[in-house]
Write a protein that holds these residues in place. Structure first.
Motif, PDB file in Angstrom:
ATOM      1  N   ASP A  24       0.862  -1.166   0.000  1.00 11.79           N
ATOM      2  CA  ASP A  24       0.000   0.000   0.000  1.00 11.79           C
ATOM      3  C   ASP A  24       0.908   1.229   0.000  1.00 11.79           C
ATOM      4  O   ASP A  24       1.510   1.565   1.016  1.00 11.79           O
ATOM      5  N   ALA A  27      -0.103   4.171   2.499  1.00 12.08           N
ATOM      6  CA  ALA A  27       0.248   3.898   3.900  1.00 12.08           C
ATOM      7  C   ALA A  27       1.715   3.524   4.060  1.00 12.08           C
ATOM      8  O   ALA A  27       2.225   3.484   5.170  1.00 12.08           O
ATOM      9  N   LYS A  29       3.099   0.556   3.565  1.00 15.24           N
ATOM     10  CA  LYS A  29       3.177  -0.690   4.325  1.00 15.24           C
ATOM     11  C   LYS A  29       3.073  -1.864   3.381  1.00 15.24           C
ATOM     12  O   LYS A  29       2.353  -1.820   2.385  1.00 15.24           O
ATOM     13  N   TYR A  31       1.987  -5.845   3.134  1.00 14.69           N
ATOM     14  CA  TYR A  31       1.170  -6.856   3.775  1.00 14.69           C
ATOM     15  C   TYR A  31       1.465  -8.201   3.124  1.00 14.69           C
ATOM     16  O   TYR A  31       1.662  -8.283   1.924  1.00 14.69           O
ATOM     17  N   ASP A  54       4.381  -0.814  14.073  1.00 17.21           N
ATOM     18  CA  ASP A  54       5.015  -0.661  12.763  1.00 17.21           C
ATOM     19  C   ASP A  54       6.397  -1.315  12.756  1.00 17.21           C
ATOM     20  O   ASP A  54       6.920  -1.646  11.706  1.00 17.21           O
ATOM     21  N   ASN A  57       5.432  -7.290  14.986  1.00 20.89           N
ATOM     22  CA  ASN A  57       4.192  -7.865  15.517  1.00 20.89           C
ATOM     23  C   ASN A  57       4.472  -8.760  16.712  1.00 20.89           C
ATOM     24  O   ASN A  57       3.573  -9.437  17.199  1.00 20.89           O
ATOM     25  N   ASN A  74       0.413   2.594  16.474  1.00 16.26           N
ATOM     26  CA  ASN A  74       0.415   2.267  15.043  1.00 16.26           C
ATOM     27  C   ASN A  74      -0.226   0.928  14.712  1.00 16.26           C
ATOM     28  O   ASN A  74       0.221   0.237  13.795  1.00 16.26           O
ATOM     29  N   ASP A  76      -2.941  -1.380  13.001  1.00 18.90           N
ATOM     30  CA  ASP A  76      -3.870  -1.361  11.876  1.00 18.90           C
ATOM     31  C   ASP A  76      -5.017  -2.314  12.174  1.00 18.90           C
ATOM     32  O   ASP A  76      -4.809  -3.385  12.765  1.00 18.90           O
ATOM     33  N   ILE A  77      -6.222  -1.946  11.777  1.00 24.76           N
ATOM     34  CA  ILE A  77      -7.376  -2.817  11.989  1.00 24.76           C
ATOM     35  C   ILE A  77      -7.106  -4.162  11.317  1.00 24.76           C
ATOM     36  O   ILE A  77      -6.688  -4.221  10.167  1.00 24.76           O
ATOM     37  N   GLN A  79      -4.771  -6.189  12.408  1.00 25.93           N
ATOM     38  CA  GLN A  79      -3.396  -6.582  12.747  1.00 25.93           C
ATOM     39  C   GLN A  79      -3.402  -7.482  13.970  1.00 25.93           C
ATOM     40  O   GLN A  79      -4.105  -7.251  14.945  1.00 25.93           O
ATOM     41  N   SER A 128     -10.368   0.938  15.415  1.00 26.21           N
ATOM     42  CA  SER A 128      -9.396   1.940  15.831  1.00 26.21           C
ATOM     43  C   SER A 128      -9.317   1.986  17.359  1.00 26.21           C
ATOM     44  O   SER A 128     -10.323   2.256  18.023  1.00 26.21           O
TER      45      SER A 128
END
Length: 142
Positions: A24, A27, A29, A31, A54, A57, A74, A76-77, A79, A128
């Protein structure tokens, strides 16, 4: 192994590939369907720590004060992330969790209290600043 570099030349905001990844550009990022992440070790924490999702994980924290306040940044939905909590040589350390975690049974799990013992906790960002949290395993002896 050797490093692999991927160059993105499309003019759109996202790019995907059959290798199981999506980038993306907006963003900034990447994935992936299947990947591993480095463990970010925050070291001995005496009061509070903010874990940057970020960066990784998988975060490891050695509890060296009482209580320890844990925050995340940071997320993300969707994640998923893991926190490994290890008791220091004193043990019986406690944690104040970041807000808006939905736990099974309505409250956080009881952590191991023995010196040098670790617990693994898993989380999913559901919206969020909202998370589902669960104890994966407790009482890991190092």
């Amino acid at each position: 192994g050797s490093d692999t570099h991927v160059q993105f030349n499309d003019g759109g905001s996202t790019f995907g590939g059959n290798a199981g990844f999506t980038y993306d550009k907006t963003a900034q990022k990447m994935y992936s369907r299947s990947y591993y992440t480095n463990i970010t070790d925050s070291g001995n924490i005496t009061s509070s720590v903010t874990l940057d999702l970020d960066q990784s994980n998988f975060h490891q924290v050695t509890l060296s004060g009482n209580p320890i306040t844990i925050n995340v940044a940071n997320a993300d939905i969707g994640q998923r992330f893991i926190i490994r909590l290890k008791q220091d040589n004193t043990g019986s350390r406690t944690v104040n969790w970041f807000s808006t975690i939905s736990w099974p049974g309505g409250g956080p799990p009881t952590l191991s209290t023995s010196t040098g013992v670790a617990d693994l906790l898993g989380f999913v960002a559901t919206a969020s600043n909202e998370y589902d949290g669960f104890l994966m395993v407790s009482g890991i002896i190092n």
